[in-house]
Scaffold this active site. Structure first.
Site, PDB file in Angstrom:
ATOM      1  CB  CYS A 227      -0.897  -0.025   1.234  1.00 49.77           C
ATOM      2  SG  CYS A 227      -1.783   1.502   1.558  1.00 49.77           S
ATOM      3  N   GLY A 230       3.328   2.007  -4.739  1.00 49.17           N
ATOM      4  CA  GLY A 230       4.471   2.584  -5.448  1.00 49.17           C
ATOM      5  C   GLY A 230       5.374   1.546  -6.083  1.00 49.17           C
ATOM      6  CE  LYS A 313      11.721   0.795   4.981  1.00 43.34           C
ATOM      7  NZ  LYS A 313      11.609   1.700   3.820  1.00 43.34           N
TER       8      LYS A 313
END
Length: 362
Positions: A227, A230, A313
Site C-alpha cells: 500500500c 508505489g 531500514k
C-alpha cells in the site's frame, strides 16, 4: 596521489568510512579516513603512494554499499585565483599525467557534494565545465572513445568555488552519473514517490540487456507491504502480475490494470498461492532489518520465489554493523542449504535511512 574520494549520502559519512576501511583492508591496503560530519563525502588516505589507484581499479565499486562514486584525488587545491582557476587545475592534471595516461580519458565531471550548502555550487560547476573541457582537450585529453580500454573519467570535486580536488575514476569501476546520482522523473500516475526507489533499484542491479527477460508479462510477483502501490506500479508497468499484500488500500489505478490481486494480509504471515510459481518478491515494509532479513531468507529457503528486491531500514546508530550482520545472516543460511546466489546492496539516491538489497538464486 594516495587518496580516494568517496561520495555518499549526507549523514552516512561514518558508514562510508567504516566500509572503505574494511574493503581496502581485504585488498591488503591500509590507511585512514578523513570524515567531516554531514559533508556528503569521505577521503580515504592510503599509507602507500600508488595504492589509491590500485583500489580505484581493483576494489569492485558495485560491492560498495554506501558509495555513490569512487575516484582517485590529489591534495586539495585551495585559494584558486578567481580570475584563473583553470591554470593550477591543468598543472595538477599534468602531474597526474606523468603516471596515468590521461589520453585514455573520455569525459569530464565537475561536481560537488550532495548537501544543501554544496548544491549552491552546482550552477558554478556547470558554467565552469565548458571552458575547462576545452582547455583539457587542447592537452590531448578527453578525446578517447567511450570504448577505450582502461578509459577514464576526469573529475573536479569542488568544496568551495576556490577549492577543489582534482582526480579521475576508471570507466569500468565507477558511476557514470554526475555526482554518482541517477536522477529519475516521478511518473505522474504513480501512487507514491517510493516508486522511484524500486525503479532505481531495477536500473542499478539488473543488466539492461536482461531487464525484459527477467521482468515481463509472463511473470508473477509478490509485493509485501504494498500500500498504496508505489513498488507494485513499477512491476505492473513491466507487465508482471502482482499479489499486493497489505491491510491498507491500493490505488484504484492499479486495480484498473487487471494485473494485481489485493491480499489484505500481514506481510509476515502471507504465503503465495499454492501451485502458483512466484518469480519476484519485493518488500519495503517498515520493520527491524533483522526481521526483514529472516523473512526474505525464509521465502528463498521455502522455494517460494527465486529473485527479490527489498529494503532494510536503518534508524539505529550502528548502521554499518547492522547491515553486515543482516547480509551475513542471509548468505550463511543460503550457503548452508547449498544454494548459489547473487547478493548486492546499495544505498540508492532515492533511499533515505535504508539500503536496498537485490538477491537472486543462480
Amino acid at each position: 596521489m594516495n587518496k580516494l574520494a568517496l561520495y555518499c549520502r549526507m549523514g552516512f559519512e561514518r558508514e562510508m568510512a567504516a566500509e572503505i576501511t574494511d574493503k581496502a583492508a581485504e585488498k591488503g591496503v591500509f590507511g585512514f579516513v578523513r570524515v567531516i560530519e554531514n559533508s556528503g563525502y569521505v577521503i580515504f588516505e592510503c599509507y602507500q603512494a600508488d595504492e589509491a589507484d590500485y583500489l580505484a581499479r581493483e576494489l569492485d565499486f558495485q560491492q560498495l554499499i554506501f558509495a555513490r562514486q569512487m575516484l582517485v584525488v590529489s591534495d586539495l587545491l585551495t585559494d584558486l585565483p578567481q580570475q584563473d582557476r583553470i591554470t593550477p587545475i591543468v598543472q595538477q592534471y599534468q602531474q597526474i599525467a606523468d603516471k596515468i595516461d590521461l589520453k585514455q580519458s573520455t569525459e569530464l565531471l565537475v561536481e560537488t557534494a550532495d548537501t544543501n550548502e554544496a548544491k549552491e555550487l552546482l550552477g558554478f560547476c556547470r558554467k565552469f565545465t565548458v571552458p575547462l573541457r576545452q582547455t583539457l582537450k587542447k592537452q590531448g585529453w578527453l578525446r578517447a572513445s567511450n570504448h577505450a580500454k582502461c578509459g577514464l573519467f576526469l573529475h573536479l570535486f569542488f568544496l568551495r568555488n576556490n577549492a577543489c580536488y582534482v582526480g579521475y575514476s576508471y570507466n569500468h569501476n565507477h558511476s557514470a552519473h554526475l555526482m554518482g546520482i541517477q536522477r529519475l522523473k516521478f511518473p505522474a500516475d504513480a501512487p507514491s514517490r517510493s516508486t522511484l526507489k524500486l525503479e532505481e533499484a531495477i536500473l542499478t542491479f539488473i543488466p539492461r540487456q536482461k531487464e525484459t527477460e527477467w521482468l515481463n508479462e509472463n511473470q508473477y510477483a509478490v509485493d509485501l507491504g504494498a500500500c498504496p502501490g508505489g513498488w507494485t506500479y513499477q512491476l505492473v508497468k513491466r507487465g508482471l502480475f502482482v499479489y499486493a499484500v497489505d491491510h491498507g488500500k491500493m490505488a484504484a489505478s492499479l486495480h484498473e490494470t487487471g494485473r494485481i490481486e489485493h491480499c489484505a494480509e500481514d506481510g509476515f504471515k502471507f504465503q503465495p498461492p499454492k501451485r502458483q510459481k512466484i518469480d519476484w518478491l519485493v518488500c519495503d515494509m517498515v520493520e527491524k532489518p533483522s526481521r526483514i532479513a529472516e523473512l526474505m531468507t525464509k521465502w528463498l529457503l521455502n522455494g517460494w520465489c527465486h529473485s527479490m528486491i527489498f529494503n532494510l531500514k536503518l534508524p539505529m546508530k550502528k548502521r554499518y554493523a547492522e547491515v553486515q550482520q543482516c547480509l551475513q545472516y542471509i548468505a550463511d543460511k543460503l550457503t548452508q542449504r547449498g544454494l548459489a546466489f547473487q547478493l548486492k546492496a546499495k544505498h540508492l539516491y532515492h533511499d533515505r535511512e535504508e539500503i536496498t538489497v537485490y538477491l537472486r538464486l543462480l
